[in-house]
Each structure stands twice: as structure tokens, then as C-alpha cells.
Design an enzyme around this catalytic site. Structure first.
Site, mmCIF file in Angstrom:
data_model
loop_
_atom_site.group_PDB
_atom_site.id
_atom_site.type_symbol
_atom_site.label_atom_id
_atom_site.label_comp_id
_atom_site.label_asym_id
_atom_site.label_seq_id
_atom_site.Cartn_x
_atom_site.Cartn_y
_atom_site.Cartn_z
ATOM 1 N N HIS A 1 -19.091 -7.797 -0.005
ATOM 2 C CA HIS A 1 -18.199 -7.674 -1.080
ATOM 3 C C HIS A 1 -16.898 -7.059 -0.885
ATOM 4 C CE1 HIS A 1 -16.630 -8.713 -5.243
ATOM 5 N NE2 HIS A 1 -16.836 -6.869 -5.127
ATOM 6 N N GLY B 299 -3.246 -40.442 9.166
ATOM 7 C CA GLY B 299 -3.310 -39.949 8.650
ATOM 8 C C GLY B 299 -4.806 -38.954 8.614
ATOM 9 N N ALA C 170 -6.872 -40.525 40.703
ATOM 10 C CA ALA C 170 -8.671 -40.890 41.317
ATOM 11 C C ALA C 170 -8.478 -42.056 40.808
ATOM 12 C CB ALA C 170 -9.629 -40.350 41.023
ATOM 13 N N GLU D 24 -7.282 -34.695 39.810
ATOM 14 C CA GLU D 24 -6.440 -34.138 38.368
ATOM 15 C C GLU D 24 -4.912 -34.217 38.539
ATOM 16 O OE1 GLU D 24 -7.235 -33.543 35.229
ATOM 17 O OE2 GLU D 24 -4.595 -34.265 34.745
ATOM 18 N N TYR E 219 -6.125 -36.169 11.911
ATOM 19 C CA TYR E 219 -6.624 -34.876 11.793
ATOM 20 C C TYR E 219 -5.456 -33.988 12.237
ATOM 21 C CZ TYR E 219 -11.637 -34.491 12.899
ATOM 22 O OH TYR E 219 -13.078 -34.461 13.133
ATOM 23 N N ILE E 220 -4.523 -35.165 13.777
ATOM 24 C CA ILE E 220 -3.339 -34.686 14.349
ATOM 25 C C ILE E 220 -2.067 -34.749 13.216
ATOM 26 C CG2 ILE E 220 -1.886 -35.102 16.394
ATOM 27 C CD1 ILE E 220 -4.271 -35.850 17.728
ATOM 28 N N ARG F 27 -1.597 -45.870 7.178
ATOM 29 C CA ARG F 27 -1.579 -47.434 6.800
ATOM 30 C C ARG F 27 -2.557 -47.508 5.884
ATOM 31 N NH1 ARG F 27 -5.920 -49.430 12.005
ATOM 32 N NH2 ARG F 27 -7.919 -47.472 11.232
ATOM 33 N N ARG G 194 -10.571 -39.944 6.622
ATOM 34 C CA ARG G 194 -11.448 -40.220 6.398
ATOM 35 C C ARG G 194 -12.944 -39.787 7.259
ATOM 36 N NH1 ARG G 194 -11.976 -45.528 5.293
ATOM 37 N NH2 ARG G 194 -8.962 -45.726 5.446
ATOM 38 N N THR H 268 -6.998 -32.261 27.743
ATOM 39 C CA THR H 268 -5.509 -32.536 26.649
ATOM 40 C C THR H 268 -5.729 -31.463 26.116
ATOM 41 O OG1 THR H 268 -6.276 -34.624 26.977
ATOM 42 C CG2 THR H 268 -5.677 -33.397 24.262
ATOM 43 N N CYS H 269 -7.463 -30.617 25.745
ATOM 44 C CA CYS H 269 -7.196 -29.447 24.247
ATOM 45 C C CYS H 269 -6.799 -27.979 24.789
ATOM 46 C CB CYS H 269 -9.162 -28.639 24.676
ATOM 47 S SG CYS H 269 -9.648 -27.400 23.587
ATOM 48 N N GLU I 220 -18.643 -14.931 0.853
ATOM 49 C CA GLU I 220 -19.807 -14.099 -0.721
ATOM 50 C C GLU I 220 -20.661 -14.876 -1.415
ATOM 51 O OE1 GLU I 220 -18.924 -11.021 -2.998
ATOM 52 O OE2 GLU I 220 -17.379 -11.320 -2.595
ATOM 53 N N CYS J 8 -6.019 -28.696 21.557
ATOM 54 C CA CYS J 8 -6.293 -27.152 20.667
ATOM 55 C C CYS J 8 -5.730 -25.814 20.888
ATOM 56 C CB CYS J 8 -7.694 -27.507 20.885
ATOM 57 S SG CYS J 8 -8.767 -28.695 21.396
ATOM 58 N N TYR K 191 -8.110 -22.083 34.309
ATOM 59 C CA TYR K 191 -8.678 -22.987 35.135
ATOM 60 C C TYR K 191 -8.873 -23.009 36.019
ATOM 61 C CZ TYR K 191 -10.630 -24.176 29.990
ATOM 62 O OH TYR K 191 -11.073 -24.935 28.777
ATOM 63 N N GLU L 134 -2.959 -31.724 10.723
ATOM 64 C CA GLU L 134 -2.176 -31.069 11.565
ATOM 65 C C GLU L 134 -0.526 -30.533 11.951
ATOM 66 O OE1 GLU L 134 -6.615 -29.721 13.381
ATOM 67 O OE2 GLU L 134 -5.402 -30.085 14.620
ATOM 68 N N LYS M 262 -1.826 -26.107 19.490
ATOM 69 C CA LYS M 262 -1.666 -26.943 18.072
ATOM 70 C C LYS M 262 -1.839 -25.378 17.400
ATOM 71 C CE LYS M 262 -5.718 -26.960 16.459
ATOM 72 N NZ LYS M 262 -6.201 -29.000 16.720
#
Ligand code: NDP
Length: 446
Positions: free
Chosen positions: A435, A175, A115, A35, A177-178, A198, A204, A42-43, A440, A48, A99, A181, A51
């Protein structure tokens, strides 16, 4: 016994790489992972997880306003960006440590550094040449930045988590996800946000009515949208402000953030030395067993540009490990993958959109609940949730479900089980409502 240094060498310790490494090791393989930045990918490090924590932080802005209608007197509520930023970054460090520990517990050798593949069975890390029976490319993707003049003055989501202070005016290009958010997050923090895209749409691929609802609510919250606005150039003014030139005229801002898609990380990886083919976007081309055009080299996750989602990369990493080292050939099922956008409010979907279902089946029934959640009613918050369930008229099976509103991703995750299982709408109707809840509505759809 192999004569090479390792059975498996993984490049990239993100979601897909870590899963593949630790499961392969658990299956008995001798594994190393390299690494170049931080364990977690990234996550965990700049996607994720941080964020979602910012989304939680941003939501307090609305909760504090709504609290008054519920009898709470909240005085002197002030937002302090450095506090949230530093707490989020500390949590990221904690998770990265977990991790690392998981890899250690599974006896995976960790190598810090970049690497580079030097052949079908060899990689170089620094000045060390290492051999392995199998190599796994799990290097992920990085933000795409358009090449119009001056775009280098912009930032991406990578830098957004580290901002020294919040800008007064922010332009977000994209326009998807990122963009949506971060527009929601920064708007709640008091930044004047303009989203520029654009094309003439946001998100989309999501159901048109759901996207339109997000657009309407976002505009009501004060986010501005400029469509059909590709960036011609960006000029840095002596004041430090940026002027972004677009066909509709220039707009000045204090920060410009690009959220214009992500490109696979294959540049300079030495893939050509092993005959690994990449496509026109630079993504490693793989078969349904994650194998590249070099028989000893595999790839999982965003670097393959199939579905750029963490849980998919994890499944690919698991399938790779089970197939190659677990004697259990496994293929990832890409059908019916649920996804969510953690906008304000969030939205989520699974299966076909209404438009896609009409194209696929011709006759479809659309069941919808368009309602103001109870909490929003008392809070005088004029935001309506929308749930849609799309049914193939011939088989009566649910082929898609889409929703926007508080906790939509949490609710949709459960509904996705029904869609994946191919349940019929009548089977939703058989379930008694819990309820009072928002979910529901799903068993009361008429
Ligand atoms: P998206 O693919 O979601 O959106 C990219 C946006 O940028 C689109 O609006 C697109 O416009 C526009 N765009 C694409 N290329 C260019 C270009 N060359 N110049 C100008 N505009 C461009 O990408 P994101 O960057 O938002 O996110 C990347 C990926 O990360 C997502 O696809 C998703 O898989 C993943 N992700 C998932 C999240 C989640 O699950 N909640 C959160 C964040 C990211 P248009 O399509 O309108 O033409």
C-alpha cells in the site's frame, strides 16, 4: 560428420530465428542464418521495441498536463517528431548490432540476402547454393493491405516509424493491436486520429468490458471511431490528401495506415520444391515439434501463424533447438499466454475472458475493481482503471484475469503466474497488500 555445408540453415533473423540459431550453435551445431533486411526482425526493427519507445514518448503529453496539478510549471513544452523518430531509430540500430554480436559470439555464419529453398536440404542465397541437414523457416509475417482500389496509397506500421513529418489527419484501418496502439500514440502527438474497422468492435478476443473501457477512454481523448466501415476505395486528391470511401460516406485524411492483420512471409520462398505445405493463409503447417510436411524442414514464429507474439516465437525457437540439437525434446505450452495492448491507457489479459469462462464452465464468479488511480485523482484525470478476475465457481480456481489502466501490462505479467499456476482466489486474498499501489486491488477483490 555431415557431408553438408551446415547442420542448420535458418532463414530469417528475427526473434524466433535468432534464438534457434544461437542455441543450436551453443548445442554444437554448425549454423548459418540468412537475413534479407536487418538482423533483429519485426520486433526489434519495426515492431514491439520502436513501438514501445513511441508509446513512452507519447505518454509525456499527458504527464506534462498532469504535472501542473503536482505543482510543476512547464513552459513552452513542444513536441518535435524528428527528434523522437531519430532517437528511436538509433536505438533500433544499437539493438540490431547487439543481436548481430550475439550471433557472432556463437559462431553463427550470417549471410545477407534473400534465401530460397531449393530442396529438402538446400537453399540458394544470391547465386550460392548451400546445403544443410536441417532448414528452419523463420521468415515472420508482413502487414496485410486490403486490395480495394487505391489502398496502395496507404502506409503500414513499417513506414509509420519513418514518417518525415506527422500528418494533420490520420485514418487507421483496423481495430486490433496495432491500430489501437498507434491511434493512442499519434493522438497524443496531436494528430487527429480516426480508427475505422470493418466490424463493430475493437480488439476481438479481449474481455468485452475491458475493450469497452478502452473505447470510452479513447473517445474521451479525442480519437474517433467508425465501425462497420470496410474501405471501398481510396482516391488521392491533387492536394495530396486521400479520400477514403466507405459505406457511411467518404472521409478525407492526410495519411491512411493499414493495421489489418499480418500475413506469413512464404511467397517466393521455394517451399514447394521441398514439399512443404502451407495453409490457405500461406502459413507453414507444422506439428507440435515445429516440423513441416518435409521431415528436414521446420518452422517457428509468425510464419506458422499460431500465436503472433515475440515471446512465443522465442520459445518455439528455443524448443526447436533443444529438441533437434540439444537432445532435449521440448514442446511449447500454448496454454495461458498473457498478452497486452500498449494503448493509452494500456490493457492486458491472460486466460479466459468472462464470456469464454461462462461458456466453458457455466457458473463463474467475476471479481472486479473499478477505480480511479490515486495519481489520476490528483491530476483531475477522469480515467478509471478496471481489473477483473474470473473464477470457476466449482474449483474456485482463477481461470482468467484482465485489466486496463496505468501499467496494466506490468501488473498482469505477475498475476499471470498465479493464473498459470492454477491458484484459487482465496490464495490471492491471503496476500497482504502493498500500500498504496494499484496492484493491491488484486488482493482486495471482493
Ligand atoms: P489484429 O489481428 O490484432 O487486428 C486486425 C484488425 O484488422 C481487426 O480489427 C480486424 O477486424 C481487421 N481486419 C482483419 N482483416 C481485415 C481485412 N481483410 N480488411 C479489413 N480489416 C481487416 O492485427 P494487427 O495488424 O493489429 O496486428 C497483427 C498481429 O501482431 C497481432 O495479431 C498480434 O499478434 C501482433 N501484435 C502484438 C502486439 C502486442 O503484443 N502488443 C502489438 C502489435 C502487434 P475484426 O477482427 O474486427 O473483424
Amino acid at each position: 560428420m555431415s557431408q553438408r555445408d551446415y547442420n542448420l540453415f535458418v532463414i530469417g533473423a528475427g526473434s524466433g530465428g535468432v534464438r534457434a540459431a544461437r542455441v543450436s550453435a551453443a548445442h554444437g551445431a554448425k549454423v548459418a542464418i540468412a537475413e534479407e533486411y536487418r538482423i533483429g526482425g519485426t520486433c526489434v526493427i519495426r515492431g514491439c521495441v520502436p513501438k514501445k519507445l513511441l508509446v513512452y514518448g507519447a505518454h509525456f503529453a499527458e504527464d506534462l498536463v498532469d504535472a501542473r496539478r503536482f505543482g510543476w510549471h512547464v513552459q513552452d513544452a513542444k513536441f518535435d517528431w524528428p527528434t523522437l523518430r531519430d532517437n528511436v531509430l538509433a536505438e533500433v540500430t544499437r539493438l540490431s548490432g547487439l543481436y548481430t554480436q550475439t550471433l557472432q559470439n556463437n559462431k553463427v555464419t550470417m549471410l545477407e540476402g534473400r534465401a530460397v529453398v531449393t530442396g529438402p536440404h538446400s537453399v540458394r542465397v544470391g547465386d550460392k547454393e548451400i546445403t544443410a541437414d536441417t532448414i528452419l523457416i523463420a521468415t515472420g509475417a508482413r502487414p496485410h493491405v486490403p486490395d480495394s482500389p487505391g489502398c496502395e496509397h496507404g502506409i503500414t506500421s513499417n513506414e509509420a516509424f519513418h514518417l518525415e513529418k506527422l500528418p494533420k489527419r490520420m485514418l487507421i484501418s483496423g481495430g486490433g493491436y496495432i491500430a489501437n496502439e498507434f491511434a493512442g500514440v499519434f493522438n497524443e502527438f496531436g494528430v487527429k486520429v480516426t480508427l475505422i474497422n470493418r466490424s463493430d468492435t475493437i480488439l476481438r478476443g479481449y474481455d468485452a468490458q475491458i475493450r469497452d473501457r478502452l473505447l470510452q477512454i479513447s473517445m474521451a481523448k479525442g480519437i474517433q471511431f467508425l465501425f462497420n466501415s470496410p474501405i471501398d476505395k481510396v482516391v488521392k486528391e491533387p492536394s495530396g490528401a486521400l479520400t477514403v470511401h466507405m459505406p457511411g460516406g467518404p472521409v478525407e485524411c492526410d495519411a491512411l495506415m493499414f493495421a489489418t492483420g499480418r500475413v506469413p512471409n512464404t511467397k517466393g520462398l521455394g517451399l514447394e520444391s521441398a514439399g512443404v505445405k502451407v495453409d490457405e493463409k500461406g502459413a507453414v503447417a507444422v506439428d507440435d515439434q515445429n516440423r513441416s510436411t518435409c521431415p528436414s524442414i521446420y518452422a517457428v514464429g509468425d510464419v506458422t501463424n499460431r500465436v503472433q507474439l515475440t515471446p512465443v516465437a522465442i520459445r518455439e525457437g528455443q524448443a526447436f533447438a533443444d529438441t533437434i540439437f540439444g537432445n532435449k525434446p521440448t514442446k511449447v505450452d500454448y496454454n495461458c499466454i498473457p498478452s497486452a495492448v500498449f494503448s493509452h491507457p494500456p490493457l492486458a489479459g491472460v486466460g479466459l475472458t468472462e464470456g469464454e469462462a461462462r461458456n466453458a464452465f457455466g457458473a463463474v464468479k467475476v471479481y472486479a475493481a473499478d477505480f480511479r488511480p490515486m495519481k489520476n485523482v490528483l491530476a483531475n484525470r477522469n480515467e478509471r482503471a478496471l481489473y477483473k478476475v474470473i473464477v470457476d465457481e466449482a474449483s474456485e480456481k482463477i481461470v482468467g484475469a484482465h485489466m486496463i489502466g496505468p501499467d496494466a501490462p506490468e501488473i498482469l505479467q505477475v498475476l499471470a503466474i498465479a493464473v498459470k499456476a492454477g491458484l484459487r482466489k482465496s490464495q490471492l486474498d491471503e496476500v497482504v497488500a502493498v500500500h498504496p499501489t494499484m496492484a493491491e486491488e488484486l488482493v482486495l477483490l471482493k
